[in-house]
Design a protein around this motif. Structure first.
Motif, PDB file in Angstrom:
ATOM      1  N   ASP A 314      15.484 -63.218  30.865  1.00  0.00           N
ATOM      2  CA  ASP A 314      15.535 -61.756  30.717  1.00  0.00           C
ATOM      3  C   ASP A 314      14.304 -61.086  31.309  1.00  0.00           C
ATOM      4  OD1 ASP A 314      17.938 -61.786  29.104  1.00  0.00           O
ATOM      5  OD2 ASP A 314      16.693 -62.707  27.553  1.00  0.00           O
ATOM      6  N   LEU A 315      13.235 -61.876  31.459  1.00  0.00           N
ATOM      7  CA  LEU A 315      11.971 -61.273  31.928  1.00  0.00           C
ATOM      8  C   LEU A 315      11.136 -62.343  32.612  1.00  0.00           C
ATOM      9  CD1 LEU A 315       9.661 -58.846  30.066  1.00  0.00           C
ATOM     10  CD2 LEU A 315       8.755 -61.106  30.600  1.00  0.00           C
ATOM     11  N   VAL A 316      10.540 -61.954  33.722  1.00  0.00           N
ATOM     12  CA  VAL A 316       9.636 -62.848  34.455  1.00  0.00           C
ATOM     13  C   VAL A 316       8.237 -62.253  34.434  1.00  0.00           C
ATOM     14  CG1 VAL A 316       9.063 -63.819  36.714  1.00  0.00           C
ATOM     15  CG2 VAL A 316      11.462 -63.652  35.994  1.00  0.00           C
ATOM     16  N   ILE A 317       7.237 -63.092  34.199  1.00  0.00           N
ATOM     17  CA  ILE A 317       5.842 -62.667  34.361  1.00  0.00           C
ATOM     18  C   ILE A 317       5.241 -63.530  35.456  1.00  0.00           C
ATOM     19  CG2 ILE A 317       3.575 -62.379  33.290  1.00  0.00           C
ATOM     20  CD1 ILE A 317       4.995 -62.296  30.561  1.00  0.00           C
ATOM     21  N   GLU A 318       4.857 -62.883  36.564  1.00  0.00           N
ATOM     22  CA  GLU A 318       4.223 -63.665  37.636  1.00  0.00           C
ATOM     23  C   GLU A 318       2.710 -63.623  37.444  1.00  0.00           C
ATOM     24  OE1 GLU A 318       2.125 -62.939  40.198  1.00  0.00           O
ATOM     25  OE2 GLU A 318       1.993 -60.780  39.811  1.00  0.00           O
ATOM     26  N   ALA A 319       2.134 -64.822  37.686  1.00  0.00           N
ATOM     27  CA  ALA A 319       0.669 -64.931  37.586  1.00  0.00           C
ATOM     28  C   ALA A 319       0.170 -65.799  38.726  1.00  0.00           C
ATOM     29  CB  ALA A 319       0.283 -65.534  36.236  1.00  0.00           C
ATOM     30  N   VAL A 320       0.725 -65.537  39.908  1.00  0.00           N
ATOM     31  CA  VAL A 320       0.315 -66.307  41.083  1.00  0.00           C
ATOM     32  C   VAL A 320      -1.002 -65.756  41.621  1.00  0.00           C
ATOM     33  CG1 VAL A 320       2.703 -66.855  41.636  1.00  0.00           C
ATOM     34  CG2 VAL A 320       1.601 -64.864  42.703  1.00  0.00           C
ATOM     35  N   PHE A 321      -1.521 -66.399  42.654  1.00  0.00           N
ATOM     36  CA  PHE A 321      -2.818 -66.032  43.226  1.00  0.00           C
ATOM     37  C   PHE A 321      -2.875 -64.535  43.517  1.00  0.00           C
ATOM     38  CE2 PHE A 321      -6.791 -66.975  45.077  1.00  0.00           C
ATOM     39  CZ  PHE A 321      -6.908 -66.268  46.269  1.00  0.00           C
ATOM     40  N   GLU A 322      -4.009 -63.934  43.261  1.00  0.00           N
ATOM     41  CA  GLU A 322      -4.194 -62.473  43.350  1.00  0.00           C
ATOM     42  C   GLU A 322      -4.219 -62.044  44.819  1.00  0.00           C
ATOM     43  OE1 GLU A 322      -3.863 -60.892  40.742  1.00  0.00           O
ATOM     44  OE2 GLU A 322      -4.934 -59.008  40.741  1.00  0.00           O
ATOM     45  N   ASP A 323      -3.051 -62.084  45.448  1.00  0.00           N
ATOM     46  CA  ASP A 323      -2.931 -61.676  46.847  1.00  0.00           C
ATOM     47  C   ASP A 323      -1.679 -60.818  46.976  1.00  0.00           C
ATOM     48  OD1 ASP A 323      -3.547 -62.348  49.919  1.00  0.00           O
ATOM     49  OD2 ASP A 323      -1.380 -62.427  49.556  1.00  0.00           O
ATOM     50  N   LEU A 324      -1.842 -59.602  47.494  1.00  0.00           N
ATOM     51  CA  LEU A 324      -0.736 -58.642  47.505  1.00  0.00           C
ATOM     52  C   LEU A 324       0.450 -59.142  48.309  1.00  0.00           C
ATOM     53  CD1 LEU A 324       0.220 -55.876  46.537  1.00  0.00           C
ATOM     54  CD2 LEU A 324      -0.794 -54.866  48.600  1.00  0.00           C
ATOM     55  N   ALA A 325       0.188 -59.689  49.491  1.00  0.00           N
ATOM     56  CA  ALA A 325       1.291 -60.161  50.353  1.00  0.00           C
ATOM     57  C   ALA A 325       2.074 -61.267  49.642  1.00  0.00           C
ATOM     58  CB  ALA A 325       0.726 -60.656  51.670  1.00  0.00           C
ATOM     59  N   LEU A 326       1.351 -62.180  49.023  1.00  0.00           N
ATOM     60  CA  LEU A 326       2.024 -63.298  48.330  1.00  0.00           C
ATOM     61  C   LEU A 326       2.890 -62.769  47.190  1.00  0.00           C
ATOM     62  CD1 LEU A 326       2.275 -66.370  47.772  1.00  0.00           C
ATOM     63  CD2 LEU A 326       0.240 -66.160  46.283  1.00  0.00           C
ATOM     64  N   LYS A 327       2.349 -61.823  46.439  1.00  0.00           N
ATOM     65  CA  LYS A 327       3.090 -61.280  45.295  1.00  0.00           C
ATOM     66  C   LYS A 327       4.291 -60.462  45.761  1.00  0.00           C
ATOM     67  CE  LYS A 327      -0.865 -61.072  42.064  1.00  0.00           C
ATOM     68  NZ  LYS A 327      -0.462 -61.929  40.925  1.00  0.00           N
ATOM     69  N   LYS A 328       4.124 -59.714  46.832  1.00  0.00           N
ATOM     70  CA  LYS A 328       5.252 -58.921  47.346  1.00  0.00           C
ATOM     71  C   LYS A 328       6.381 -59.854  47.785  1.00  0.00           C
ATOM     72  CE  LYS A 328       4.434 -55.146  49.845  1.00  0.00           C
ATOM     73  NZ  LYS A 328       3.797 -54.203  50.828  1.00  0.00           N
ATOM     74  N   GLN A 329       6.014 -60.951  48.433  1.00  0.00           N
ATOM     75  CA  GLN A 329       7.033 -61.905  48.891  1.00  0.00           C
ATOM     76  C   GLN A 329       7.763 -62.501  47.681  1.00  0.00           C
ATOM     77  OE1 GLN A 329       5.440 -65.241  51.097  1.00  0.00           O
ATOM     78  NE2 GLN A 329       7.329 -66.407  50.831  1.00  0.00           N
ATOM     79  N   LEU A 330       7.005 -62.825  46.655  1.00  0.00           N
ATOM     80  CA  LEU A 330       7.619 -63.411  45.456  1.00  0.00           C
ATOM     81  C   LEU A 330       8.555 -62.406  44.794  1.00  0.00           C
ATOM     82  CD1 LEU A 330       7.899 -65.575  43.278  1.00  0.00           C
ATOM     83  CD2 LEU A 330       5.811 -64.661  42.197  1.00  0.00           C
TER      84      LEU A 330
END
Ligand SMILES: CC/C=C\CC(=O)SCCNC(=O)CCNC(=O)[C@H](O)C(C)(C)COP(=O)(O)OP(=O)(O)OC[C@H]1O[C@@H](n2cnc3c(N)ncnc32)[C@H](O)[C@@H]1OP(=O)(O)O
Length: 661
Positions: A314-330
């Motif tokens: 029901d909910l995802v919390i992402e905590a990947v490396f603090e990089d905008l491009a990487l997070k946008k892709q995810l």
């Protein structure tokens, strides 16, 4: 009974005095049995201690939390509890204010029986069974104090701990002094208890701590500039969640979810990282199981490399490396992998949540859930909403935070959100003070003497200097392609201190490398020692830039650092990033080690006096016209002009339409 009504403390107390009431119960010839169903806290527990017997339901909790309100137990608790359970256990409960379970209360001897049935019915039956028993041995105030041989040492250690951990708070010290009086005859001990309570009751610290108590509850009544709020928005149920990215933060978040009984998909893309995370998370959970003595279904968490398991959450919390491009892709990937109603949350501490929302097909279901390291310990959660976040998404994240035992604060998206946004001018001023003649230990000492848990340079060394370095590079303030000023460093037209960048370029990243602003016993060391290399480095920097070092006093350190932070807080209010100044105080007390006995930065500004804050900022701005953060905010000026209204009226004075949202 959760104790006295704290709201009464700000006005003359009404009703019968508690002490003579409890003494009369204890002295009576009729056996009185306390039935404790839910909570027996503060005066509630003190009342029970005056009874001849105590029966508690197995789910009951007992405690003397007065110290958290800037007070001491003042209805005989500091005299009866040590007589009942001994000085060490009584000191621990009274100084910390912690609650104990019914089971622990039975082990300690606070209660006589624990029941799964209705405590009231059991108490009546118990009373009948003791109706002919003599009461003389059941009156705690008549018991001789249980003074261990090393009581002096116990009390000295407790006093030292109270001073050290209290960071300037009066109540913990007073708690020790009151318990210490329990070695005297009861009536004399009670005189000391009343004397200490009188000193604390109307103290600024007690008022500040009671303000904190209500503030941490007030933020649960959140609102957004568009009118959505806590009582017109419905949270969704979270039957299963996912955490993506199992570094330090992801692991802590996963632990929080499991402890809250929420099934978790813990996902990584790297096999080794996944296995390492599994070991750490399971070890943390095992430790919690032992500590909390609760049954925990460790099967609630499933570790995986496969995205297909995300379909059912029901909910995802992402905590990947603090990089905008990487997070946008995810986030783009999650849009297609997850169910259309799945909320997509980010744990980012700095990045633009709006940009992440734009990367998905469901911007209305994107919010920030900014946890603070260590995520399974720090109670603060910043829930960051964008202009497109739906009220339901915000309500769900806020509710989830509460389920995780957090104090959730709803804040609008902006650079640094609230905590880190206010921190920037604070850290900036500290850097300028080094350029002007201070050492890291002088700045930190002033801030820690004020009551902050950790000075700015020790805090930077702990979190890693590379964290801020990465942010400054991303902001174009430093880096290989950025021209460095010749004299006083300037970037984007304003004074900029490159000291932290230069330190990082030397590979000095803080504790992790064994040196940063301080020297440590080695990489990963924690014992910060002044570093002669840093002193020489600063002296050389000042010489090269023609800076004449001067002696900088504690007062200037506090005013430059704290008032710059407070000033940014006023700007946060002007921008309506939050709708109530108490939110800023909750964020700083719970997430940044601000001393609770001063209420928080904004409450503290009111206590210092807004005219003084304004005057000092105006002075420093005249001396340093190239530092925009020292320019007093419009709201601060407005409030001073309006005669410094109380903090709960500040938002009335913000110009309509000034919101950035
Ligand atoms: C002369 C002095 C004599 C005696 C000394 C004392 O007794 S001092 C008071 C000692 N008692 C406490 O410190 C208990 C404070 N309350 C709590 O710790 C928690 O509220 C509690 C009881 C553990 C329940 O927690 P829960 O999370 O379930 O509820 P929450 O904290 O959100 O509180 C719900 C609303 O009740 C209000 N409230 C709770 N306790 C008090 C109190 N003692 N006085 C006044 N108001 C209290 C709280 O503010 C919440 O209000 P709301 O409007 O819903 O936000």
């Amino acid at each position: 009974m959760s104790g006295a009504d704290i709201r009464e403390f700000s006005r003359p107390m009404t009703g019968p005095a508690l002490v003579p009431l409890i003494d009369a119960i204890e002295a009576g010839e009729k056996p009185v049995v306390a039935a404790i169903e839910g909570m027996a806290l503060g005066g509630g527990l003190e009342l029970a201690l005056g009874c001849h017997y105590r029966i508690a339901h197995s789910k009951a909790q007992l405690g003397l939390p007065e110290v958290t309100l800037g007070l001491i137990p003042a209805a005989g608790g500091t005299q009866r509890l040590p007589r009942l359970i001994g000085f060490p256990a009584a000191l621990d409960m009274i100084i910390t204010g912690r609650r104990v379970s019914a089971g622990d209360a039975l082990k300690l001897g606070i209660v006589d029986q624990v029941t799964e049935r209705n405590a009231g019915e059991v108490a009546v039956a118990f009373a009948r069974s003791v109706v002919d028993c003599p009461l003389v041995s059941r009156r705690l105030s008549t018991w001789p104090p249980l003074c261990p041989a090393d009581l002096d040492n116990i009390l000295q250690m407790a006093l030292a701990r109270a001073w050290q951990r209290g960071r300037g708070a009066l109540a913990p010290v007073a708690c020790v002094q009151a318990v210490q009086a329990a070695r005297l005859p009861y009536s004399q001990g009670m005189q000391q208890e009343q004397k200490l309570m009188s000193m604390l009751f109307a103290s600024p610290q007690a008022r500040a701590l009671q303000y904190c108590f209500f503030s941490q509850r007030a933020v649960g009544k959140w609102s957004m500039p568009n009118g959505a709020c806590w009582d017109n928005s419905t949270a969704r149920p979270i039957r299963k969640a996912a955490v993506i990215g199992l570094g330090t933060m992801g692991r802590g978040i996963a632990v929080c979810l499991v402890l809250a009984g929420i099934p978790v998909i813990a996902m990584e893309t790297d096999e080794k990282q996944l296995e390492a995370a599994r070991r750490v998370v399971m070890a943390l959970l095992e430790k919690e199981v032992q500590k909390l003595a609760v049954g925990l279904h460790l099967g609630l968490i499933h570790f995986t490399l496969e995205q297909r398991y995300l379909r059912e959450v029901d909910l995802v919390i992402e905590a990947v490396f603090e990089d905008l491009a990487l997070k946008k892709q995810l986030f783009a990937e999650l849009s297609s992998v997850c169910h259309p109603d799945t909320l997509l949350c980010t744990n980012t501490s700095q990045l633009d949540v709006d940009q992440l929302a734009t990367a998905t097909s469901r911007p209305d279901l994107v919010v920030g859930m900014h946890f603070f390291a260590p995520a399974n310990k720090i109670k603060l959660l910043e829930v960051v909403f964008t202009s497109r976040s739906s009220p339901e998404a915000v309500a769900t994240a806020m509710q989830l935070g509460k389920w995780l035992g957090k104090v959730s604060v709803a804040v609008a998206n902006c650079p640094g959100f609230v905590g880190n946004r206010m921190l920037r001018p604070y850290v900036e001023q500290a850097g300028f003070l080094l350029e002007e003649g201070a050492t890291p230990e002088q700045v930190d000492s002033a801030l820690e003497h004020f009551g902050l848990a950790m000075g700015v340079f020790r805090m930077s060394d702990l979190s890693g200097l590379d964290v801020g370095w990465r942010v400054r590079k991303a902001a174009g303030l430093t880096g290989p392609g950025v021209p460095q000023g010749q004299l006083l460093q300037t970037q984007q037209g304003y004074r900029y201190s490159p000291l932290a960048d230069l330190i990082c370029q030397k590979g000095r990243l803080g504790q992790k490398t064994g040196c940063g602003w301080y020297l440590y016993e080695g990489p990963g060391g924690h014992m910060a020692r002044p570093d002669p290399w840093v002193h020489a480095f600063l002296e050389e920097y000042r010489r090269v830039h023609g800076l004449q070092p001067r002696s900088i006093g504690q007062q200037e350190v506090l005013e430059r650092c704290l008032f710059a932070l407070i000033n940014e807080g006023f700007r946060v209010l002007e921008d309506r990033i939050v709708m109530d100044p108490v939110a800023l105080d909750v964020i700083y007390v719970l997430g940044y080690g601000w001393p609770a006995h001063t209420g928080g930065p904004m409450y503290y500004a009111g206590e210092v006096g807004l005219p003084r804050v304004l005057g000092r900022l105006e002075y420093y701005q005249r001396v340093h016209p190239d530092i925009p953060h020292l320019r007093p905010s419009a709201l601060l000026r407005q409030l001073v002009a309006k005669g410094s209204p109380p903090i709960h009226k500040w938002m009335w004075h913000i110009e309509e339409g000034s919101s950035r949202l």
